[in-house]
Design an enzyme around this catalytic site. Structure first.
Site, PDB file in Angstrom:
ATOM      1  CE  LYS A 138      38.826  55.001  28.676  1.00  0.00           C
ATOM      2  NZ  LYS A 138      38.568  53.808  27.904  1.00  0.00           N
TER       3      LYS A 138
ATOM      4  CB  THR B  90      40.968  48.016  35.344  1.00  0.00           C
ATOM      5  OG1 THR B  90      39.893  47.222  34.836  1.00  0.00           O
ATOM      6  CG2 THR B  90      41.706  47.245  36.427  1.00  0.00           C
TER       7      THR B  90
ATOM      8  NE  ARG C 209      32.320  56.548  30.058  1.00  0.00           N
ATOM      9  CZ  ARG C 209      32.560  55.884  28.929  1.00  0.00           C
ATOM     10  NH1 ARG C 209      31.801  56.099  27.867  1.00  0.00           N
ATOM     11  NH2 ARG C 209      33.537  55.014  28.853  1.00  0.00           N
TER      12      ARG C 209
ATOM     13  CE  LYS D 180      34.011  49.050  26.930  1.00  0.00           C
ATOM     14  NZ  LYS D 180      33.806  49.009  28.379  1.00  0.00           N
TER      15      LYS D 180
ATOM     16  CB  ALA E  12      33.825  58.125  24.078  1.00  0.00           C
TER      17      ALA E  12
ATOM     18  CG  PHE F 263      35.785  54.225  22.785  1.00  0.00           C
ATOM     19  CD1 PHE F 263      35.914  52.845  22.866  1.00  0.00           C
ATOM     20  CD2 PHE F 263      34.525  54.742  22.546  1.00  0.00           C
ATOM     21  CE1 PHE F 263      34.813  51.999  22.706  1.00  0.00           C
ATOM     22  CE2 PHE F 263      33.424  53.911  22.383  1.00  0.00           C
ATOM     23  CZ  PHE F 263      33.577  52.540  22.460  1.00  0.00           C
TER      24      PHE F 263
ATOM     25  CG  PHE G 178      48.680  41.517  29.913  1.00  0.00           C
ATOM     26  CD1 PHE G 178      47.579  40.678  29.836  1.00  0.00           C
ATOM     27  CD2 PHE G 178      48.468  42.886  29.828  1.00  0.00           C
ATOM     28  CE1 PHE G 178      46.298  41.185  29.671  1.00  0.00           C
ATOM     29  CE2 PHE G 178      47.192  43.403  29.673  1.00  0.00           C
ATOM     30  CZ  PHE G 178      46.102  42.548  29.593  1.00  0.00           C
TER      31      PHE G 178
ATOM     32  CD1 TRP H  48      41.974  42.998  35.744  1.00  0.00           C
ATOM     33  CD2 TRP H  48      43.191  41.323  36.595  1.00  0.00           C
ATOM     34  NE1 TRP H  48      41.248  41.839  35.610  1.00  0.00           N
ATOM     35  CE2 TRP H  48      41.967  40.797  36.131  1.00  0.00           C
ATOM     36  CE3 TRP H  48      44.122  40.469  37.175  1.00  0.00           C
ATOM     37  CZ2 TRP H  48      41.658  39.445  36.214  1.00  0.00           C
ATOM     38  CZ3 TRP H  48      43.814  39.113  37.277  1.00  0.00           C
ATOM     39  CH2 TRP H  48      42.592  38.609  36.788  1.00  0.00           C
TER      40      TRP H  48
END
Length: 559
Positions: A73, A75, A96, A107, A275, A303, A384, A412
């Protein structure tokens, strides 16, 4: 085949521009710039009042329910902002600040990934400009003044057994969840049960992120309830005469931080509430600055859309008077197959059956944005290498049935170039589709009915079950005048329900409300469900074990 590069290696390989140049790109005069070294700066709040530009479009990036397979998200948010600039649009991103807890835990960092990152990523993921330290200091000053008041005679009549204010530290440290302090005799304080929250779960963080000015910050700080007296009256930070000193600690932190993406798009990184246990959005001030300076302001909420987006829309937009022009919902085929029952080790092979079973998770989020909140949206599919054409086509076809376009995103690997198709669809939504933005519940509904509305309309649940202690507190908060506040529901991020094992799009479940507490300064009522913790713990193998710094000061192991 090119050698694989980690996120930190990619970030360190790109030459940053001086922050003065980024400020010029954003149209910020140097008189508003307070530099923190060569590549970071804070922006004076006067810019909001002095700027004559009209606000740009606000784009919210959210996601499907998280899985260990990842969604990307942040990214996508960064890559979309870069992609908008690639197609000639003036964009600014607002994110954030990462918490040290996840950085050193499971994470990792939260500065994006691959070629869609904000930099300097090491600084952003670690101490940055000291905002979190200021927030923690203000939180703990209030705690110290509270206990000192009791020690020095307790003229307010505070009941030590009914203190609700905790200390905080920006670290995953389960050992501090429940403590007994004030031991060692009369001169060392009043013995009592206490505990720590992680800084991003502190009400100071929520107040910080929802404040529109220094004056608003002080008003909100003054309303914070720290406990109750023996005769059941709330005690506030104002009663303890702590507000001025707390605001003094926060005055510089309140100024948004300006950095840049790898492609030199201006980026504000400011504030960082979780969140799942807070409202999960960057500061109102950073969002407003991004809108004032860009024709398109791209921001995210933490999230899945049932948590971050719900709170962004029902809490932040309500408090700040914001209306998004479009919403991006991020998904991956891999994550959807996990929602369909596949193990993480099985995600590399085509499996249309598992994907079909997992797709309802995405479709419910899409339906919520469209039908509950009345906003135009697009699905961004992070592709991917193992995704097959058949799997991608299935996602696109199922989204089209709901009247929502799904667009492939490759930010990405390709940065802004990989986000141009997504950027074009976002611009089309803003220019051709008008939303009918609405909240999921009305201010005048009871707190219980607000919780029920979110459970039924957003989560897809059947009803709520309120435990006796929580029901008593809901009644008391309503009597105290907090009944018209929005609700901030703290639940697991891994499911629409309060049970992390229920993947996909479960139905018929009941959400159990275990505890309720008011965040009077932030302006919402926190509703605790499931086994949610306000102080996480480290995993068996913390990410911290892989982080190091060499003799030249170059950091490795951050991701």
């Amino acid at each position: 085949m090119a050698a694989y590069k980690s996120d930190i290696e990619i970030a360190q390989s790109v030459k940053m521009l001086p922050i003065t140049e980024i400020a010029r790109t954003a149209g910020i005069d140097e008189s508003y710039l307070e530099q923190y070294g060569r590549y970071k700066a804070k922006i004076g709040l006067d810019l909001l009042n002095d700027s004559k530009r009209s606000d740009g479009k606000l784009i919210l990036v959210t996601a499907i329910t998280p899985t260990p397979a990842g969604e990307g998200k942040t990214t996508t948010t960064i890559g979309l902002a870069d992609g908008l600039r690639k197609i000639g649009k003036n964009s600014v991103v607002a994110l954030r600040e990462p918490s040290l807890g996840p950085v050193f835990g499971i994470k990792g960092g939260a500065a994006g990934g691959g070629y869609a990152q904000v930099v300097p990523m090491e600084d952003i993921n670690l101490h940055f400009t000291g905002d979190f330290h200021a927030i923690g200091a203000a939180n703990n000053l209030l705690a110290a003044m509270l206990d000192n008041h009791i020690q020095q005679g307790n003229s307010l009549g505070i009941d030590p057994k009914r203190i609700t204010w905790k200390r905080c530290v920006d670290m995953n440290d389960r050992q501090l969840r429940f403590v007994v302090d004030g031991l060692g005799g009369r001169s060392n304080g009043t013995p009592r049960e206490d505990g720590f929250d992680i800084t991003v779960a502190s009400e100071i963080m929520a107040v910080f992120c929802l404040s529109s000015s220094i004056d608003d910050l002080k008003d909100r700080l003054s309303r914070i309830i720290v406990g109750y007296t023996y005769d059941d009256k709330p005690v506030t930070a104002k009663d303890l005469k702590a507000v001025g000193a707390m605001a003094a600690l926060l005055k510089d932190a309140l100024k948004p931080n300006l950095v840049q993406t790898l492609e030199h798009t201006p980026a504000f990184v400011h504030g960082g509430p979780f969140a799942n246990i807070a409202h999960g959005c960057n500061s109102v001030l950073a969002t407003r600055l991004a809108m004032r300076l860009g024709d398109y302001a791209v921001t995210e909420a933490g999230f899945g859309a049932d948590l971050g987006a719900e709170k962004f829309l029902d809490i932040k937009c309500r408090a700040a008077g914001l209306t998004p022009s479009a919403v991006v919902i991020v998904a991956t085929v891999r994550a959807l197959k996990m929602h369909g029952g596949l193990d993480k080790s099985q995600l590399g092979s085509e499996d249309l059956v598992a994907l079909e079973k997992g797709l309802p998770n995405l479709l419910r989020h899409v339906s919520n944005i469209k039908n509950v909140y009345g906003l135009p949206s697009v699905v961004a599919v992070n592709r991917f290498p193992t995704d097959t054409d058949a799997e991608i086509e299935l996602v696109i076809e199922r989204c089209s049935r709901l009247g929502v376009k799904a667009v492939l995103s490759d930010v990405w690997a390709k940065g802004g170039e990989g986000g141009t198709e997504l950027a074009k669809e976002v611009v089309r939504l803003c220019e051709e589709e008008s939303g009918d933005f609405r909240f999921s519940y009305d201010d005048n509904m009871s707190l219980e009915d607000k919780i029920r509305a979110v459970t039924q309309k957003v989560y897809g649940g059947a009803d709520i079950s309120i435990l006796p202690e929580a029901r008593k507190e809901l009644e008391r908060l309503t009597t105290l005048g907090f009944g018209k506040m929005p609700v901030c529901i703290a639940k697991t991020q891994y499911s629409f329900s309060d049970n992390p094992a229920l993947l996909g799009a479960p139905e018929g479940f009941t959400v159990t409300v275990k505890k309720v507490r008011v965040s009077a300064g932030a302006g919402f009522v926190v509703v605790l469900t499931g086994d949610i913790m306000t102080m996480p713990g480290l995993p068996k193998v913390p990410a911290a074990e892989k982080i190091d710094v060499d003799s030249s000061g170059v950091i490795t192991g951050l991701f």
